[in-house]
Structures are given as C-alpha cells and as structure tokens.
Design a protein around this motif. Structure first.
Motif, PDB file in Angstrom:
ATOM      1  N   ARG A 142     -45.055  24.940 -91.159  1.00 19.22           N
ATOM      2  CA  ARG A 142     -45.709  26.239 -91.009  1.00 19.22           C
ATOM      3  C   ARG A 142     -47.094  26.014 -90.428  1.00 19.22           C
ATOM      4  O   ARG A 142     -47.882  25.221 -90.952  1.00 19.22           O
ATOM      5  CB  ARG A 142     -45.806  26.957 -92.350  1.00 19.22           C
ATOM      6  CG  ARG A 142     -46.684  28.210 -92.293  1.00 19.22           C
ATOM      7  CD  ARG A 142     -46.705  28.967 -93.585  1.00 19.22           C
ATOM      8  NE  ARG A 142     -47.798  29.951 -93.586  1.00 19.22           N
ATOM      9  CZ  ARG A 142     -47.768  31.083 -94.267  1.00 19.22           C
ATOM     10  NH1 ARG A 142     -46.718  31.402 -94.993  1.00 19.22           N
ATOM     11  NH2 ARG A 142     -48.795  31.904 -94.226  1.00 19.22           N
ATOM     12  N   HIS A 144     -48.496  33.486 -88.585  1.00 18.95           N
ATOM     13  CA  HIS A 144     -48.053  32.090 -88.539  1.00 18.95           C
ATOM     14  C   HIS A 144     -46.688  31.987 -87.863  1.00 18.95           C
ATOM     15  O   HIS A 144     -46.031  32.978 -87.611  1.00 18.95           O
ATOM     16  CB  HIS A 144     -47.975  31.509 -89.958  1.00 18.95           C
ATOM     17  CG  HIS A 144     -46.884  32.124 -90.785  1.00 18.95           C
ATOM     18  ND1 HIS A 144     -47.094  33.250 -91.561  1.00 18.95           N
ATOM     19  CD2 HIS A 144     -45.566  31.800 -90.953  1.00 18.95           C
ATOM     20  CE1 HIS A 144     -45.965  33.569 -92.171  1.00 18.95           C
ATOM     21  NE2 HIS A 144     -45.026  32.709 -91.818  1.00 18.95           N
ATOM     22  N   PHE A 145     -46.281  30.750 -87.609  1.00 15.91           N
ATOM     23  CA  PHE A 145     -44.919  30.476 -87.161  1.00 15.91           C
ATOM     24  C   PHE A 145     -44.514  29.097 -87.670  1.00 15.91           C
ATOM     25  O   PHE A 145     -45.349  28.328 -88.154  1.00 15.91           O
ATOM     26  CB  PHE A 145     -44.785  30.588 -85.641  1.00 15.91           C
ATOM     27  CG  PHE A 145     -45.617  29.602 -84.862  1.00 15.91           C
ATOM     28  CD1 PHE A 145     -45.069  28.420 -84.386  1.00 15.91           C
ATOM     29  CD2 PHE A 145     -46.943  29.872 -84.561  1.00 15.91           C
ATOM     30  CE1 PHE A 145     -45.814  27.522 -83.654  1.00 15.91           C
ATOM     31  CE2 PHE A 145     -47.710  28.983 -83.827  1.00 15.91           C
ATOM     32  CZ  PHE A 145     -47.142  27.802 -83.372  1.00 15.91           C
ATOM     33  N   GLU A 161     -37.763  33.766 -83.832  1.00 10.40           N
ATOM     34  CA  GLU A 161     -37.416  34.470 -85.059  1.00 10.40           C
ATOM     35  C   GLU A 161     -38.366  34.143 -86.205  1.00 10.40           C
ATOM     36  O   GLU A 161     -38.545  34.948 -87.115  1.00 10.40           O
ATOM     37  CB  GLU A 161     -35.981  34.112 -85.475  1.00 10.40           C
ATOM     38  CG  GLU A 161     -34.932  34.734 -84.571  1.00 10.40           C
ATOM     39  CD  GLU A 161     -33.598  34.864 -85.268  1.00 10.40           C
ATOM     40  OE1 GLU A 161     -33.413  34.205 -86.301  1.00 10.40           O
ATOM     41  OE2 GLU A 161     -32.754  35.623 -84.782  1.00 10.40           O
ATOM     42  N   ASN A 162     -38.975  32.976 -86.159  1.00 10.40           N
ATOM     43  CA  ASN A 162     -39.826  32.546 -87.269  1.00 10.40           C
ATOM     44  C   ASN A 162     -41.307  32.788 -86.999  1.00 10.40           C
ATOM     45  O   ASN A 162     -42.166  32.130 -87.586  1.00 10.40           O
ATOM     46  CB  ASN A 162     -39.591  31.060 -87.563  1.00 10.40           C
ATOM     47  CG  ASN A 162     -38.238  30.816 -88.189  1.00 10.40           C
ATOM     48  OD1 ASN A 162     -37.855  31.516 -89.106  1.00 10.40           O
ATOM     49  ND2 ASN A 162     -37.504  29.850 -87.692  1.00 10.40           N
ATOM     50  N   LYS A 163     -41.593  33.729 -86.129  1.00 12.56           N
ATOM     51  CA  LYS A 163     -42.964  34.044 -85.773  1.00 12.56           C
ATOM     52  C   LYS A 163     -43.375  35.356 -86.435  1.00 12.56           C
ATOM     53  O   LYS A 163     -42.671  36.351 -86.355  1.00 12.56           O
ATOM     54  CB  LYS A 163     -43.081  34.139 -84.251  1.00 12.56           C
ATOM     55  CG  LYS A 163     -44.418  34.619 -83.720  1.00 12.56           C
ATOM     56  CD  LYS A 163     -44.498  34.394 -82.223  1.00 12.56           C
ATOM     57  CE  LYS A 163     -43.414  35.138 -81.473  1.00 12.56           C
ATOM     58  NZ  LYS A 163     -43.610  36.593 -81.496  1.00 12.56           N
ATOM     59  N   THR A 164     -44.536  35.371 -87.089  1.00 12.47           N
ATOM     60  CA  THR A 164     -45.083  36.594 -87.685  1.00 12.47           C
ATOM     61  C   THR A 164     -46.464  36.849 -87.078  1.00 12.47           C
ATOM     62  O   THR A 164     -46.881  36.157 -86.147  1.00 12.47           O
ATOM     63  CB  THR A 164     -45.212  36.464 -89.210  1.00 12.47           C
ATOM     64  OG1 THR A 164     -46.303  35.583 -89.515  1.00 12.47           O
ATOM     65  CG2 THR A 164     -43.937  35.921 -89.831  1.00 12.47           C
ATOM     66  N   PHE A 213     -37.753  29.530 -82.953  1.00 10.88           N
ATOM     67  CA  PHE A 213     -39.201  29.751 -82.963  1.00 10.88           C
ATOM     68  C   PHE A 213     -39.511  31.237 -82.876  1.00 10.88           C
ATOM     69  O   PHE A 213     -40.368  31.755 -83.594  1.00 10.88           O
ATOM     70  CB  PHE A 213     -39.860  29.030 -81.790  1.00 10.88           C
ATOM     71  CG  PHE A 213     -41.291  29.456 -81.558  1.00 10.88           C
ATOM     72  CD1 PHE A 213     -42.301  28.929 -82.327  1.00 10.88           C
ATOM     73  CD2 PHE A 213     -41.597  30.403 -80.608  1.00 10.88           C
ATOM     74  CE1 PHE A 213     -43.614  29.335 -82.141  1.00 10.88           C
ATOM     75  CE2 PHE A 213     -42.909  30.817 -80.422  1.00 10.88           C
ATOM     76  CZ  PHE A 213     -43.912  30.275 -81.183  1.00 10.88           C
ATOM     77  N   GLN A 265     -44.649  33.709 -75.916  1.00 12.61           N
ATOM     78  CA  GLN A 265     -44.499  34.122 -77.301  1.00 12.61           C
ATOM     79  C   GLN A 265     -45.833  34.408 -77.982  1.00 12.61           C
ATOM     80  O   GLN A 265     -45.904  35.236 -78.897  1.00 12.61           O
ATOM     81  CB  GLN A 265     -43.760  33.030 -78.096  1.00 12.61           C
ATOM     82  CG  GLN A 265     -42.396  32.656 -77.535  1.00 12.61           C
ATOM     83  CD  GLN A 265     -41.470  33.840 -77.419  1.00 12.61           C
ATOM     84  OE1 GLN A 265     -41.541  34.775 -78.214  1.00 12.61           O
ATOM     85  NE2 GLN A 265     -40.594  33.813 -76.426  1.00 12.61           N
TER      86      GLN A 265
END
Length: 228
Positions: free
Chosen positions: A140, A129-130, A123-126, A121, A177
C-alpha cells in the motif's frame, strides 16, 4: 476483479484461432470479439465494452499503430507481430506487452499476468492510496508519501521518502491513472507529486526531499498549466 474483456485483431486466420484459444484458457480473461478486419474491431469497440486488444501490427486495411492512434487510451494493448523491429515504436503507446510470433502459450501467459497486474492497479486505486506489486508482495502506497516516479525500461521506480518500489508498469500508464490526482509528468522519464515541490528552477524541480528532477521541454507548458 471482473474478467478482462479481450479482443483479438489479426489478419491471419491461424493467429486468430491460436490467440483466441489462448485467451479462453486464462481464467481472468474473457474473449468478447475477434476479427481479421481491424475496421470491424473499431466498430465493435464503439458499441461494446472492452479492456484489452491483442493486436497485430502489420495489417493491410489498417496498421496496428494507426489502430491505436484511433482508439487511443480507451483500451490497453498487447502487440503481436512477426517483425521485432516494431517493438520500440509500439512501446511509445499504451502497451502492456509485445509478443513475437510464433507465440507460445508460456510467453502468452506471462503477458496475461502483466495485463492482470495493470488492471489490478486500476481497481485498487482510491483517492488516498493504491496497491502495487513489488518484490513479490502487495504494498500500500499513500499518494501523499510519493516524491516522484521514474521510468526504468519496462518498470517504474515509485520513490517515497523512506522506500522505493520497483513495479512492472509503464510511466505512461501511471500518468493516465494518477493525473486526476496531484501528479504531473514533467519529463519523459519522470512524474512528480505536485505537493512535494519545494522550488522550481529554469530546468529542474527541487522536491521537499531535495531531489532534483529535470523538466523536459515538451512537458513544460502542461506542467505550468497544472500549477495554475
């Protein structure tokens, strides 16, 4: 994803050996340190990179609970103990899972998958979005679409206007996060999207969807600061 750097801290040599061997069997884990002495582990953490600690609660030099209070949110934890009564206390901290000794590899592997999801989670957070895993699929979710997030024991319910996603995670972890974005914890069971606030009453928030979310007394002050 890089390998998750793991520590094993336990005052029992057999537990150190067993858990260390389990860690080395997991392809996305890397064992970087193990010790029977939690003080040595604290020193290692101060000077080296680490992600996850397999931590015994009952240790003579320093209990696992006090260890977590010292280290704080810098790391994530999987607790190991022979005493199940510590489970509820442990889950008040940033815990991925709780393992009751003797630990089988099957049970250990389930904990490893939980840890992998938690780190995935991050690493896949911008900034917008995540991705989360729900119902066996990766979804997404745009931050702007989230109304609120509700804690449901070991899971969270991420609620949007049109969908809800039941995710194996904790509200405390998501709070850590997402706090850098437009989200705030307002209750022991709820975190809201500040951009979705419609109005604020004495003891509740009304969202744009007309959902009413209670404000916990211990969260009120920090919430009002976030609004400013």
């Amino acid at each position: 994803m890089d390998k998750i750097k793991c520590l094993v801290v336990d005052d029992e040599p057999l537990a150190i050996s067993l858990l260390g061997s389990y860690v080395q069997k997991i392809p996305f884990f890397e064992l970087v340190f193990s010790s029977e002495n939690p003080i040595e582990a604290l020193d290692f953490i101060q000077n080296n990179e680490a992600d996850l600690v397999f931590l015994d609660i009952q240790m003579p030099e320093l209990t696992g609970i006090n260890f977590m209070k010292i280290v704080g949110d810098k790391l994530k934890y999987i607790l190991t103990t022979a005493y199940s009564e510590y489970a509820l206390e442990g889950y008040e901290h940033n815990i991925v899972d709780y393992l009751l000794k003797p630990v089988s590899f099957e049970r250990f592997y389930k904990s490893a998958l939980k840890a992998q999801e938690r780190f995935s989670f991050v690493e896949n957070k911008t900034d917008s979005h995540f991705f989360v895993k729900s119902s066996g699929q990766q979804h997404r979710i745009n931050f702007e679409d989230i109304l609120y997030i509700e804690s449901i024991k070991d899971y969270v319910n991420i609620k949007t206007a049109n969908q809800e996603y039941i995710v194996l995670d904790t509200l405390k972890s998501l709070e850590q996060q997402l706090s850098e974005f437009s989200f705030a914890r307002i209750h022991k069971s709820f975190m809201i999207n500040l951009d979705q606030i419609k109005s604020i009453a004495a003891k509740k928030i009304i969202l744009s969807s007309d959902h009413e979310i209670p404000i916990g007394d211990m969260y009120r002050e920090n919430f009002l600061k976030r609004l400013k």
